[in-house]
Design a protein around this motif. Sequence first.
Motif: not given
Length: 136
Positions: A89-96
Amino acid sequence: MIRRACALVLLVPLLVGCQDREARAQNAELTRRVEALERQLSAAQANRPAGITADADRVVSEAAAQNCANNLTRELEIFRQNSSDRIYPRPAQLALPDACIDHRVNWITRTDQAYTFSVTDTTGRELVRQSSQTGS
């Protein structure tokens, strides 16, 4: 009848006095036992090495960081498996993950095909470093 009543009235203070002595004796015994336990606890705490608490805190912190890294890796790999083009995933597609709340995730490498990240504590000390199998 009056004699019996008088006798009972006279016995009541004696019975109460016996109960009070028993209660006082039991309270004294309990107090003695509690004080002995407190002395044992104080002695055990005095004999405990000073580094034990610090070591326990370090172990807990490292375990929590590893849990964060494992959960994040799982999320990354599940995303890749479900991705039609098999990318991370790209940064915007992933929540920690929630397990990472008290930690900081530092991305060292983050591309469509590979990742490497470290997990640090609040002081910036690196606790875990994890990479994709195709990453560096």
